[in-house]
Enzyme design. Structure first.
Site, PDB file in Angstrom:
ATOM      1  N   GLU A 115     -28.442 -38.232 -20.511  1.00 48.49           N
ATOM      2  CA  GLU A 115     -28.854 -36.911 -19.927  1.00 48.49           C
ATOM      3  C   GLU A 115     -27.527 -36.059 -19.827  1.00 48.49           C
ATOM      4  OE1 GLU A 115     -32.022 -36.268 -19.975  1.00 48.49           O
ATOM      5  OE2 GLU A 115     -33.126 -37.897 -19.687  1.00 48.49           O
ATOM      6  N   HIS A 139     -30.490 -37.499 -11.003  1.00 49.63           N
ATOM      7  CA  HIS A 139     -31.506 -37.712 -11.686  1.00 49.63           C
ATOM      8  C   HIS A 139     -32.186 -39.116 -11.464  1.00 49.63           C
ATOM      9  CE1 HIS A 139     -34.873 -37.801 -14.570  1.00 49.63           C
ATOM     10  NE2 HIS A 139     -34.364 -38.876 -15.307  1.00 49.63           N
ATOM     11  N   HIS A 141     -36.195 -41.616 -11.014  1.00 49.93           N
ATOM     12  CA  HIS A 141     -37.454 -41.734 -11.150  1.00 49.93           C
ATOM     13  C   HIS A 141     -38.366 -41.866 -10.088  1.00 49.93           C
ATOM     14  CE1 HIS A 141     -36.249 -42.853 -15.718  1.00 49.93           C
ATOM     15  NE2 HIS A 141     -36.074 -41.668 -15.397  1.00 49.93           N
ATOM     16  N   GLU A 169     -39.943 -30.624   7.718  1.00 49.40           N
ATOM     17  CA  GLU A 169     -38.549 -30.634   7.165  1.00 49.40           C
ATOM     18  C   GLU A 169     -38.478 -29.996   5.582  1.00 49.40           C
ATOM     19  OE1 GLU A 169     -40.037 -33.091   8.513  1.00 49.40           O
ATOM     20  OE2 GLU A 169     -38.366 -33.304  10.184  1.00 49.40           O
ATOM     21  N   HIS A 210     -41.754 -37.668 -15.540  1.00 49.86           N
ATOM     22  CA  HIS A 210     -40.726 -38.375 -15.762  1.00 49.86           C
ATOM     23  C   HIS A 210     -39.705 -38.544 -14.536  1.00 49.86           C
ATOM     24  CE1 HIS A 210     -36.808 -38.573 -18.400  1.00 49.86           C
ATOM     25  NE2 HIS A 210     -36.725 -39.053 -17.376  1.00 49.86           N
TER      26      HIS A 210
HETATM   27  P1  13P Z   1     -29.490 -43.026 -19.612  1.00 52.55           P
HETATM   28  O1  13P Z   1     -29.663 -44.561 -19.262  1.00 52.55           O
HETATM   29  O2  13P Z   1     -28.952 -42.749 -20.600  1.00 52.55           O
HETATM   30  O3  13P Z   1     -28.696 -42.607 -18.200  1.00 52.55           O
HETATM   31  O4  13P Z   1     -30.960 -42.590 -19.313  1.00 52.55           O
HETATM   32  C1  13P Z   1     -32.054 -43.086 -18.039  1.00 52.55           C
HETATM   33  C2  13P Z   1     -32.964 -41.845 -17.859  1.00 52.55           C
HETATM   34  O5  13P Z   1     -33.373 -41.660 -16.790  1.00 52.55           O
HETATM   35  C3  13P Z   1     -33.392 -41.047 -19.091  1.00 52.55           C
HETATM   36  O6  13P Z   1     -33.949 -39.874 -18.306  1.00 52.55           O
HETATM   37 ZN    ZN Z   2     -34.991 -40.270 -16.793  1.00 59.12          ZN
END
Ligand code: 13P
Ligand code: ZN
Length: 271
Positions: A115, A139, A141, A169, A210
């Site tokens: 990413e 980033h 999940h 908040e 995602h």
């Molecule tokens: P990477 O392992 O390349 O960091 O990817 C993980 C991910 O969350 C892709 O969106």
């Molecule tokens: Zn991801």
């Protein structure tokens, strides 16, 4: 000075553990980049080497000369603290902003996260809009935010309002709202450019189905933003499962709350 004991390294390993504990970092899910200032880097310059140089598909002249501590692709958050030298790397964006050189880490032959085409443009945007204060792009999940992207319209104003209503908040921590993007190909230049555009106005950007991107001046700030938004998403999902809202914090109350903190909520959300 041992770079593995640097404050930026401990920040990275600490938050990686937290992310795994939250259940947001399954397998290699998620990635982090942290801009290391020249002042912070100074004491560790002797630890750096000159590794491979990689051309960027899109130049980032705003980041020329900057160092970033970046999680490697395929790295499991749960392993970062135990294997920092293998899991993490430091890249330096070269003087023309068109390439980067690996100057530390990725010890077992790794490379930066897939990413990176989002992380670098994201840093460029946030650095500019915060007058150089923003240093972290995270980033992850985040389970509840992802779940919410299946049931709410993919609309920045609607999702922002729903989250603001869940807890006091939210409007205080992200008065500019949370930017919402439709599903796009992970790792692509397109998703990177679109995310960077969203980050002009928002410190939080949801990638539907995602995950989430959060930006901040510190690891704690970026993590705290995501943690708060995800908790609000969790409550909203529970409220929906319990039959829906019977009442919520009113628009006028949210406006008053923001105003108490001297903040202006994103236009068009509370009208
Ligand atoms: P990477 O392992 O390349 O960091 O990817 C993980 C991910 O969350 C892709 O969106
Ligand atoms: Zn991801």
């Amino acid at each position: 000075m041992d770079i593995l004991k640097s404050p930026f390294m401990s920040d990275m390993t600490r938050i990686s553990r937290e992310i795994y504990a939250k259940g947001w970092g399954e397998a290699n899910g998620g990635n982090i980049s942290l801009r290391i200032t020249p002042g912070e880097m100074h004491a560790y310059l002797h630890c750096l080497t000159s590794g491979p140089t990689v051309e960027l598909s899109k130049a980032v002249p705003e980041l020329a000369g900057d160092y970033f501590l970046v999680t490697g692709t395929g790295v499991f958050f749960r392993n970062v603290a135990e294997y920092p030298h293998e899991s993490l790397g430091i890249v330096k964006v070269n003087e023309d902003g068109a390439s980067y050189t690996v100057v530390w880490g990725y010890a077992s032959g790794g490379r930066p996260t897939s990413e990176l085409p989002t992380h670098l443009p994201a840093h460029a945007t946030r650095k500019r809009v915060t007058n150089g204060e923003s240093r972290v792009v995270l980033h992850t999940h985040a389970t509840n935010l992802i779940a919410l992207s299946f049931v709410l319209p993919l609309d920045t104003k609607i999702v922002s309002r729903e989250l603001w209503e869940m807890m006091s908040e939210c409007v205080v921590l992200f008065p500019e709202g949370l930017g919402v993007m439709k599903w796009m190909m992970p790792g692509s230049e397109e998703i990177g450019q679109e995310t960077a555009k969203m980050l002009e106005k928002h410190a939080l950007v949801l990638w539907a189905h995602h995950g989430i991107f959060g930006a901040g001046k510190s690891m704690d700030q970026a993590f705290g933003l995501i943690e708060t938004a995800d908790k609000a998403a969790e409550m909203l999902l529970k409220v929906m499962a319990a039959g829906g809202k019977k009442q919520a914090i009113a628009a006028e109350e949210l406006k008053a709350l923001a105003s108490t903190f001297g903040l202006t909520p994103m236009a068009g959300v509370l009208d």
